[in-house]
Design a protein around this motif. Structure first.
Motif, PDB file in Angstrom:
ATOM      1  N   GLN A  45       0.844  -1.199   0.000  1.00  0.00           N
ATOM      2  CA  GLN A  45       0.000   0.000   0.000  1.00  0.00           C
ATOM      3  C   GLN A  45       0.880   1.250   0.000  1.00  0.00           C
ATOM      4  OE1 GLN A  45      -2.554   0.816   3.430  1.00  0.00           O
ATOM      5  NE2 GLN A  45      -4.122   1.642   2.040  1.00  0.00           N
ATOM      6  N   GLU A  59       3.816   0.073   2.321  1.00  0.00           N
ATOM      7  CA  GLU A  59       3.748  -0.862   3.443  1.00  0.00           C
ATOM      8  C   GLU A  59       3.455  -2.254   2.902  1.00  0.00           C
ATOM      9  OE1 GLU A  59       0.945  -0.072   6.630  1.00  0.00           O
ATOM     10  OE2 GLU A  59       1.625  -1.858   7.738  1.00  0.00           O
ATOM     11  N   ILE A  62       0.786  -8.779   4.522  1.00  0.00           N
ATOM     12  CA  ILE A  62       0.719 -10.180   4.123  1.00  0.00           C
ATOM     13  C   ILE A  62      -0.727 -10.631   3.859  1.00  0.00           C
ATOM     14  CG2 ILE A  62       0.548 -11.118   6.468  1.00  0.00           C
ATOM     15  CD1 ILE A  62       2.518 -13.346   5.588  1.00  0.00           C
ATOM     16  N   ARG A  63      -0.890 -11.503   2.884  1.00  0.00           N
ATOM     17  CA  ARG A  63      -2.149 -12.171   2.587  1.00  0.00           C
ATOM     18  C   ARG A  63      -1.884 -13.649   2.396  1.00  0.00           C
ATOM     19  NH1 ARG A  63      -3.117  -7.807   3.602  1.00  0.00           N
ATOM     20  NH2 ARG A  63      -4.538  -6.259   2.744  1.00  0.00           N
ATOM     21  N   PRO A  74      -4.861 -10.790   6.934  1.00  0.00           N
ATOM     22  CA  PRO A  74      -3.998 -11.099   8.081  1.00  0.00           C
ATOM     23  C   PRO A  74      -4.730 -11.113   9.430  1.00  0.00           C
ATOM     24  CG  PRO A  74      -3.494  -8.935   7.194  1.00  0.00           C
ATOM     25  CD  PRO A  74      -4.398  -9.595   6.217  1.00  0.00           C
ATOM     26  N   VAL A  94       8.534 -12.774   5.437  1.00  0.00           N
ATOM     27  CA  VAL A  94       8.058 -11.436   5.049  1.00  0.00           C
ATOM     28  C   VAL A  94       9.260 -10.504   4.829  1.00  0.00           C
ATOM     29  CG1 VAL A  94       6.794  -9.368   5.822  1.00  0.00           C
ATOM     30  CG2 VAL A  94       5.798 -11.643   6.162  1.00  0.00           C
ATOM     31  N   ASN A 118       5.830  -5.008   8.855  1.00  0.00           N
ATOM     32  CA  ASN A 118       5.275  -5.125  10.204  1.00  0.00           C
ATOM     33  C   ASN A 118       5.975  -6.221  10.989  1.00  0.00           C
ATOM     34  OD1 ASN A 118       2.616  -3.386  10.262  1.00  0.00           O
ATOM     35  ND2 ASN A 118       2.656  -4.413   8.267  1.00  0.00           N
ATOM     36  N   ASP A 180       3.680   1.653  14.859  1.00  0.00           N
ATOM     37  CA  ASP A 180       2.393   1.413  14.211  1.00  0.00           C
ATOM     38  C   ASP A 180       1.259   1.673  15.203  1.00  0.00           C
ATOM     39  OD1 ASP A 180       0.711   0.694  12.177  1.00  0.00           O
ATOM     40  OD2 ASP A 180       1.367  -1.401  12.072  1.00  0.00           O
ATOM     41  N   ASP A 181       0.102   2.016  14.665  1.00  0.00           N
ATOM     42  CA  ASP A 181      -1.113   2.196  15.479  1.00  0.00           C
ATOM     43  C   ASP A 181      -0.848   3.136  16.650  1.00  0.00           C
ATOM     44  OD1 ASP A 181      -2.025   0.248  13.741  1.00  0.00           O
ATOM     45  OD2 ASP A 181      -1.720  -1.384  15.157  1.00  0.00           O
ATOM     46  N   GLN A 204      -5.559   4.546  12.693  1.00  0.00           N
ATOM     47  CA  GLN A 204      -6.740   4.844  11.880  1.00  0.00           C
ATOM     48  C   GLN A 204      -7.945   5.272  12.706  1.00  0.00           C
ATOM     49  OE1 GLN A 204      -7.937   1.699   9.367  1.00  0.00           O
ATOM     50  NE2 GLN A 204      -5.884   0.959   8.962  1.00  0.00           N
ATOM     51  N   GLU A 237      -2.731   6.968   9.012  1.00  0.00           N
ATOM     52  CA  GLU A 237      -3.250   5.756   8.381  1.00  0.00           C
ATOM     53  C   GLU A 237      -4.759   5.863   8.208  1.00  0.00           C
ATOM     54  OE1 GLU A 237      -1.639   1.762   9.273  1.00  0.00           O
ATOM     55  OE2 GLU A 237      -1.382   2.628  11.255  1.00  0.00           O
ATOM     56  N   GLY A 238      -5.288   5.176   7.201  1.00  0.00           N
ATOM     57  CA  GLY A 238      -6.739   5.086   7.054  1.00  0.00           C
ATOM     58  C   GLY A 238      -7.393   6.340   6.512  1.00  0.00           C
ATOM     59  N   GLU A 240      -9.430   8.097   3.957  1.00  0.00           N
ATOM     60  CA  GLU A 240     -10.365   7.596   2.947  1.00  0.00           C
ATOM     61  C   GLU A 240     -11.012   8.690   2.114  1.00  0.00           C
ATOM     62  OE1 GLU A 240     -13.203   4.904   4.644  1.00  0.00           O
ATOM     63  OE2 GLU A 240     -11.667   3.452   5.248  1.00  0.00           O
ATOM     64  N   GLY A 258      -3.832   5.362   2.760  1.00  0.00           N
ATOM     65  CA  GLY A 258      -5.246   5.043   2.913  1.00  0.00           C
ATOM     66  C   GLY A 258      -5.936   4.774   1.594  1.00  0.00           C
ATOM     67  N   TYR A 259      -7.168   4.303   1.702  1.00  0.00           N
ATOM     68  CA  TYR A 259      -7.937   3.913   0.522  1.00  0.00           C
ATOM     69  C   TYR A 259      -8.153   5.088  -0.426  1.00  0.00           C
ATOM     70  CZ  TYR A 259      -9.187  -0.416   3.042  1.00  0.00           C
ATOM     71  OH  TYR A 259      -9.159  -1.611   3.704  1.00  0.00           O
ATOM     72  N   PRO A 264      -4.131  -1.768  -0.540  1.00  0.00           N
ATOM     73  CA  PRO A 264      -2.959  -2.633  -0.747  1.00  0.00           C
ATOM     74  C   PRO A 264      -3.140  -3.417  -2.049  1.00  0.00           C
ATOM     75  CG  PRO A 264      -3.816  -2.843   1.495  1.00  0.00           C
ATOM     76  CD  PRO A 264      -4.821  -2.046   0.725  1.00  0.00           C
TER      77      PRO A 264
HETATM   78  P1  C2E Z   1      -1.544  -2.310  10.103  1.00  0.00           P
HETATM   79  O1  C2E Z   1      -0.100  -2.596  10.071  1.00  0.00           O
HETATM   80  O2  C2E Z   1      -2.002  -1.195  10.963  1.00  0.00           O
HETATM   81  O3  C2E Z   1      -1.959  -2.088   8.569  1.00  0.00           O
HETATM   82  C1  C2E Z   1      -2.961  -1.222   8.133  1.00  0.00           C
HETATM   83  C2  C2E Z   1      -4.245  -1.948   7.819  1.00  0.00           C
HETATM   84  O4  C2E Z   1      -5.242  -0.987   7.508  1.00  0.00           O
HETATM   85  C3  C2E Z   1      -4.170  -2.876   6.623  1.00  0.00           C
HETATM   86  O5  C2E Z   1      -5.065  -3.966   6.831  1.00  0.00           O
HETATM   87  C4  C2E Z   1      -4.695  -1.987   5.505  1.00  0.00           C
HETATM   88  O6  C2E Z   1      -5.242  -2.698   4.404  1.00  0.00           O
HETATM   89  C5  C2E Z   1      -5.775  -1.238   6.239  1.00  0.00           C
HETATM   90  N1  C2E Z   1      -6.075   0.062   5.607  1.00  0.00           N
HETATM   91  C6  C2E Z   1      -5.232   0.859   4.926  1.00  0.00           C
HETATM   92  N2  C2E Z   1      -5.843   1.985   4.518  1.00  0.00           N
HETATM   93  C7  C2E Z   1      -7.126   1.913   4.973  1.00  0.00           C
HETATM   94  C8  C2E Z   1      -8.260   2.787   4.866  1.00  0.00           C
HETATM   95  O7  C2E Z   1      -8.215   3.867   4.275  1.00  0.00           O
HETATM   96  N3  C2E Z   1      -9.405   2.373   5.474  1.00  0.00           N
HETATM   97  C9  C2E Z   1      -9.491   1.185   6.153  1.00  0.00           C
HETATM   98  N4  C2E Z   1     -10.656   0.860   6.711  1.00  0.00           N
HETATM   99  N5  C2E Z   1      -8.437   0.336   6.261  1.00  0.00           N
HETATM  100  C10 C2E Z   1      -7.259   0.698   5.671  1.00  0.00           C
HETATM  101  P2  C2E Z   1      -4.605  -5.479   6.601  1.00  0.00           P
HETATM  102  O8  C2E Z   1      -3.765  -5.594   5.386  1.00  0.00           O
HETATM  103  O9  C2E Z   1      -5.851  -6.307   6.692  1.00  0.00           O
HETATM  104  O10 C2E Z   1      -3.677  -5.759   7.856  1.00  0.00           O
HETATM  105  C11 C2E Z   1      -4.191  -5.782   9.159  1.00  0.00           C
HETATM  106  C12 C2E Z   1      -3.100  -5.901  10.196  1.00  0.00           C
HETATM  107  O11 C2E Z   1      -2.432  -7.177  10.101  1.00  0.00           O
HETATM  108  C13 C2E Z   1      -1.973  -4.886  10.028  1.00  0.00           C
HETATM  109  O12 C2E Z   1      -2.371  -3.634  10.557  1.00  0.00           O
HETATM  110  C14 C2E Z   1      -0.864  -5.535  10.815  1.00  0.00           C
HETATM  111  O13 C2E Z   1      -1.026  -5.294  12.197  1.00  0.00           O
HETATM  112  C15 C2E Z   1      -1.111  -7.005  10.547  1.00  0.00           C
HETATM  113  N6  C2E Z   1      -0.168  -7.464   9.498  1.00  0.00           N
HETATM  114  C16 C2E Z   1      -0.256  -7.361   8.152  1.00  0.00           C
HETATM  115  N7  C2E Z   1       0.823  -7.890   7.547  1.00  0.00           N
HETATM  116  C17 C2E Z   1       1.649  -8.330   8.534  1.00  0.00           C
HETATM  117  C18 C2E Z   1       2.939  -8.977   8.566  1.00  0.00           C
HETATM  118  O14 C2E Z   1       3.575  -9.231   7.529  1.00  0.00           O
HETATM  119  N8  C2E Z   1       3.439  -9.287   9.800  1.00  0.00           N
HETATM  120  C19 C2E Z   1       2.770  -8.986  10.963  1.00  0.00           C
HETATM  121  N9  C2E Z   1       3.342  -9.335  12.146  1.00  0.00           N
HETATM  122  N10 C2E Z   1       1.573  -8.387  10.982  1.00  0.00           N
HETATM  123  C20 C2E Z   1       1.018  -8.052   9.785  1.00  0.00           C
END
Ligand code: C2E
Ligand code: MG
Ligand code: MG
Ligand code: MG
Length: 292
Positions: A45, A59, A62-63, A74, A94, A118, A180-181, A204, A237-238, A240, A258-259, A264
């Motif tokens: 993304q 960023e 992973i899927r 994830p 990763v 991440n 993060d976050d 977000q 982050e986030g 939209e 963000g979207y 992503p």
């Molecule tokens: P994160 O690191 O805080 O990643 C941001 C998440 O917010 C991503 O979800 C992304 O798709 C989503 N996002 C981005 N822009 C927007 C937006 O505008 N609106 C909304 N509603 N969502 C948005 P994703 O890809 O489902 O990942 C979720 C979480 O999974 C990540 O949060 C991270 O904590 C974890 N994750 C993802 N990949 C990895 C990885 O390779 N390793 C580890 N340990 N954790 C991962």
């Protein structure tokens, strides 16, 4: 049979819970196989710089391309991978995959971008994160300056001294660190300074209602000011919609993700985006180009 009775008893209480437990067991079982069979993929993304309007980072997210269940996000398997410890080899994969992608994009002549990965707390406790990162960078032939590691506040408050040592060594390789976050945990200003973090990723949950919730707006403004005083960058982050984006710009936020810009995407689509997209703030304001 006892197992069946147990199942039926469970059903009486909450059929939905049974489905959850079944899914968790199945995913936990399939996870290890999935890693061996290369069923995981990284999507990317874009992160856009608000001063110049350019994509300056990606960023890696992973899927899981599960053979029977399709693409799994994830949120559904990372917690299971953390419980089983499989997050350590998965996290290593990763890092290696992301470094390989940085090298490939640079070979293709793309504008240079930082790739953010991440990290899970367990990678610090159980894995040899420093060796993994050093080897991955060296094998891919990538300058560490193009790798960023995203930590959560929970990593910083666990076993602070050993984490501090590891982070110092990682930083001395020349890579960057972000939190993060940010805003959802308990890290103090003292921590941020000690851990030599480079960037805060504003969560977000504060960005989502920025335009309608005054408290969220104050929190975001405060984080950005504090970051500025500590010489840290900020990314929201986030994002939209256009209005939130413009508000963040007036607050002097450095970057957004963000979207509104992009979801992503697979690596090839992300590359096309980075190569062609340029956010022209002035033109958008004059012509309403995005029309959202
Ligand atoms: P994160 O690191 O805080 O990643 C941001 C998440 O917010 C991503 O979800 C992304 O798709 C989503 N996002 C981005 N822009 C927007 C937006 O505008 N609106 C909304 N509603 N969502 C948005 P994703 O890809 O489902 O990942 C979720 C979480 O999974 C990540 O949060 C991270 O904590 C974890 N994750 C993802 N990949 C990895 C990885 O390779 N390793 C580890 N340990 N954790 C991962
Ligand atoms: Mg992240
Ligand atoms: Mg986040
Ligand atoms: Mg997160």
């Amino acid at each position: 049979e006892a197992k069946e009775m147990g199942r039926n008893a469970y059903c009486l209480f909450d059929p939905g819970m049974l489905a959850d437990v079944d899914e968790q067991l199945r995913l936990r079982h399939d996870l290890r196989l999935g890693l061996e069979r290369s069923e995981f993929v990284l999507h990317y993304q874009p992160q856009v710089d608000l001063t110049h309007g350019k994509t300056i980072g990606m960023e890696a997210l992973i899927r899981w391309n599960h053979p029977g269940l399709g693409m799994i996000p994830p949120g559904r398997f990372i917690p299971i991978a953390e419980k089983s410890g499989l997050i350590v080899p998965m996290g290593d994969w990763v890092i290696r995959e992301a470094c390989g992608q940085i090298a490939a994009w640079q070979r293709d002549g793309l504008p240079k971008m930082v790739v953010a990965v991440n990290l899970s707390a367990l990678q610090f406790q159980r894995g040899n994160i420093e060796e993994t990162v050093t080897r991955a960078l060296a094998d891919a032939g990538v300058d560490p300056a193009w790798l960023e590691l995203e930590l959560t506040e929970s990593i910083l408050i666990k076993d602070a001294e050993s984490v501090l040592t590891t982070l110092k060594r990682l930083k001395s390789l020349g890579l960057s660190l972000s939190i993060d976050d940010f805003g959802t945990g308990y890290s103090s200003l003292a921590y941020l300074k000690r851990f030599k973090v480079d960037k805060l990723k504003i969560d977000q949950s504060f960005v989502r209602d920025l335009m309608v919730d005054d408290d969220d707006a104050s929190i975001v403004r405060t984080i950005i000011q504090m970051a500025g005083n500590l010489d840290l960058k900020t990314i929201a982050e986030g994002v939209e919609d256009k209005h939130t984006l413009h508000h963040l710009k007036t607050m002097n936020c450095d970057e957004v993700q963000g979207y509104y810009f992009a979801r992503p995407m697979p690596a090839d689509e992300a590359a096309t985006f980075a190569d062609s997209y340029y956010w022209d703030h002035a033109a958008e304001r004059d012509a309403g180009r995005h029309g959202q």
